[in-house]
Design an enzyme around this catalytic site. Structure first.
Site, PDB file in Angstrom:
ATOM      1  N   HIS A   1      -5.084  -6.654   1.927  1.00 15.40           N
ATOM      2  CA  HIS A   1      -6.509  -6.980   1.801  1.00 15.40           C
ATOM      3  C   HIS A   1      -6.630  -8.165   0.841  1.00 15.40           C
ATOM      4  O   HIS A   1      -6.931  -7.990  -0.332  1.00 15.40           O
ATOM      5  CB  HIS A   1      -7.263  -5.752   1.252  1.00 15.40           C
ATOM      6  CG  HIS A   1      -8.745  -5.890   1.256  1.00 15.40           C
ATOM      7  ND1 HIS A   1      -9.592  -4.844   1.503  1.00 15.40           N
ATOM      8  CD2 HIS A   1      -9.551  -6.955   1.040  1.00 15.40           C
ATOM      9  CE1 HIS A   1     -10.848  -5.258   1.440  1.00 15.40           C
ATOM     10  NE2 HIS A   1     -10.845  -6.543   1.148  1.00 15.40           N
TER      11      HIS A   1
ATOM     12  N   GLU B 229      -7.195  -6.878   6.132  1.00 16.34           N
ATOM     13  CA  GLU B 229      -8.567  -6.477   5.848  1.00 16.34           C
ATOM     14  C   GLU B 229      -9.241  -7.555   5.000  1.00 16.34           C
ATOM     15  O   GLU B 229      -8.572  -8.201   4.188  1.00 16.34           O
ATOM     16  CB  GLU B 229      -8.580  -5.164   5.052  1.00 16.34           C
ATOM     17  CG  GLU B 229      -7.841  -4.051   5.754  1.00 16.34           C
ATOM     18  CD  GLU B 229      -8.131  -2.693   5.134  1.00 16.34           C
ATOM     19  OE1 GLU B 229      -8.108  -1.716   5.885  1.00 16.34           O
ATOM     20  OE2 GLU B 229      -8.373  -2.613   3.923  1.00 16.34           O
TER      21      GLU B 229
ATOM     22  N   THR C 272     -13.148  -3.232  -6.057  1.00 20.26           N
ATOM     23  CA  THR C 272     -12.549  -2.746  -4.810  1.00 20.26           C
ATOM     24  C   THR C 272     -13.675  -2.558  -3.800  1.00 20.26           C
ATOM     25  O   THR C 272     -14.853  -2.679  -4.147  1.00 20.26           O
ATOM     26  CB  THR C 272     -11.743  -1.454  -5.039  1.00 20.26           C
ATOM     27  OG1 THR C 272     -11.038  -1.118  -3.838  1.00 20.26           O
ATOM     28  CG2 THR C 272     -12.635  -0.283  -5.460  1.00 20.26           C
TER      29      THR C 272
ATOM     30  N   HIS D  15      -9.360   4.598   2.168  1.00 21.59           N
ATOM     31  CA  HIS D  15      -9.850   4.398   0.799  1.00 21.59           C
ATOM     32  C   HIS D  15      -9.767   5.720   0.035  1.00 21.59           C
ATOM     33  O   HIS D  15     -10.455   6.685   0.358  1.00 21.59           O
ATOM     34  CB  HIS D  15     -11.284   3.857   0.718  1.00 21.59           C
ATOM     35  CG  HIS D  15     -11.531   3.169  -0.599  1.00 21.59           C
ATOM     36  ND1 HIS D  15     -11.398   1.800  -0.786  1.00 21.59           N
ATOM     37  CD2 HIS D  15     -11.815   3.669  -1.822  1.00 21.59           C
ATOM     38  CE1 HIS D  15     -11.626   1.505  -2.047  1.00 21.59           C
ATOM     39  NE2 HIS D  15     -11.883   2.618  -2.701  1.00 21.59           N
TER      40      HIS D  15
HETATM   41  C1  LIG Z   1     -11.163  -1.583   2.699  1.00 24.57           C
HETATM   42  C2  LIG Z   1     -10.533  -0.689   1.738  1.00 24.57           C
HETATM   43  O1  LIG Z   1     -10.994   0.377   1.462  1.00 24.57           O
HETATM   44  C3  LIG Z   1      -9.251  -1.088   1.092  1.00 24.57           C
HETATM   45  O2  LIG Z   1      -8.771  -2.277   1.552  1.00 24.57           O
HETATM   46  C4  LIG Z   1      -9.357  -1.133  -0.356  1.00 24.57           C
HETATM   47  O3  LIG Z   1     -10.533  -1.770  -0.672  1.00 24.57           O
HETATM   48  C5  LIG Z   1      -8.180  -1.789  -1.011  1.00 24.57           C
HETATM   49  O4  LIG Z   1      -8.522  -2.977  -1.618  1.00 24.57           O
HETATM   50  P1  LIG Z   1      -8.096  -3.222  -3.132  1.00 24.57           P
HETATM   51  O5  LIG Z   1      -6.613  -2.989  -3.206  1.00 24.57           O
HETATM   52  O6  LIG Z   1      -8.465  -4.644  -3.390  1.00 24.57           O
HETATM   53  O7  LIG Z   1      -8.829  -2.251  -3.994  1.00 24.57           O
HETATM   54  N1  LIG Z   2      -8.376   0.514   4.156  1.00 25.68           N
HETATM   55  C1  LIG Z   2      -8.038   1.271   3.017  1.00 25.68           C
HETATM   56  C2  LIG Z   2      -6.796   0.783   2.408  1.00 25.68           C
HETATM   57  O1  LIG Z   2      -6.158  -0.129   2.925  1.00 25.68           O
HETATM   58  C3  LIG Z   2      -6.255   1.373   1.197  1.00 25.68           C
HETATM   59  O2  LIG Z   2      -7.203   1.892   0.326  1.00 25.68           O
HETATM   60  P1  LIG Z   2      -6.645   2.644  -0.991  1.00 25.68           P
HETATM   61  O3  LIG Z   2      -5.664   3.715  -0.525  1.00 25.68           O
HETATM   62  O4  LIG Z   2      -5.938   1.601  -1.826  1.00 25.68           O
HETATM   63  O5  LIG Z   2      -7.854   3.234  -1.638  1.00 25.68           O
END
Ligand SMILES: CC(=O)[C@@H](O)[C@H](O)COP(=O)(O)O
Ligand SMILES: NCC(=O)COP(=O)(O)O
Length: 239
Positions: A43, A70, A101, A191
């Site tokens: 992401h 993402e 986040t 998430h």
């Molecule tokens: C969309 C989602 O829920 C994840 O991609 C999460 O936001 C992780 O991103 P970060 O690692 O930047 O927190």
């Molecule tokens: N789309 C959610 C993701 O990639 C990971 O979220 P998290 O496990 O870091 O909260």
């Protein structure tokens, strides 16, 4: 069978804290695949505080499982990055600049026409599209009108409630998943999913195709090691 896509943002966070190349993001992704992960998620954010844009190119060249990028398609740099790399899937997330986040899904009713345009842009290049949404039946229903292939349910609320009342925690997700089935959308989730709450989620959500997990999985790997951690998460999904 639900696929596990490992989000490696946190590996990049650790690397960036020292400015060198330890831990190596690409080697970690390849290790995740060797240990059974069925996909790699990143992401990238505009400030490149964890995944850098160059990481995406390096990963695309080497990984062999499903690649999921993402991010916020309102950033032209993000669109260009995705189109240049043609991942298996792009997940559209409505992040504000500087957000710690992700904290909400798209309003697919208000932004239906814009999302439709974005979905078409990526699909024309053979990229599967998923839209990040809150577990709200109306949002899932409207997502179908954009032409998206899938939605990703934002599971923070589930994770937060799971320890208190798991039935109440899962209810909106179950309802949203049923709507996704009715309107013919594929279903992802992510998430704050972790080794405690994952099995129950997977067992109670019909049609779940993929979970992307990063924060908790990488934290667990500190104690259990990456191989054992991935094994345990896979077991929670395959049971
Ligand atoms: C969309 C989602 O829920 C994840 O991609 C999460 O936001 C992780 O991103 P970060 O690692 O930047 O927190
Ligand atoms: N789309 C959610 C993701 O990639 C990971 O979220 P998290 O496990 O870091 O909260």
């Amino acid at each position: 069978m639900t696929k596990l896509s490992v989000n490696i943002n946190k590996i990049a966070t650790l690397r960036n804290s020292r400015g060198g190349n330890v831990p190596n993001v690409l080697s970690t992704a390849l290790a995740c695949e060797r240990f059974g992960a069925e996909g790699i998620t990143v992401h990238p954010r505009p400030d490149e505080r964890h995944i850098r844009y160059q990481d995406v190119y390096d990963l695309k060249a080497e990984i062999s499982t499903e690649f999921n990028i993402e991010g916020n398609c309102q950033e032209q740099k993000f669109i260009d990055l995705v189109l240049a790399n043609k991942p298996t899937q792009v997940t559209l997330v409505p992040d504000a600049l500087g957000q710690i986040t992700s904290n909400h899904g798209w309003d697919t009713i208000k932004h239906r026409d814009y999302l439709k345009e974005m979905v078409q842009l990526f699909q024309e290049q053979g990229i599967r599209v998923s839209i990040f949404v809150d577990p709200d039946e109306e949002m899932v229903e409207a997502a179908a009108e954009t032409g998206t292939d899938r939605v990703e349910l934002y599971t923070e609320a589930y994770a937060a409630k799971y320890g208190f009342d798991k039935e109440e925690a899962i209810t909106p997700y179950f309802k949203a998943a049923k709507v996704a089935q009715q309107v013919g959308l594929g279903l992802n989730a992510g998430h704050d999913l972790d080794s405690n709450n994952l099995r129950y989620f997977n067992e109670h959500i019909p049609g779940l195709l993929e979970v992307s997990i990063g924060h908790a999985l990488i934290a667990d790997a500190l104690y259990w090691g990456l191989e054992e951690t991935i094994k345990r998460y896979l077991a929670a999904l395959k049971a």
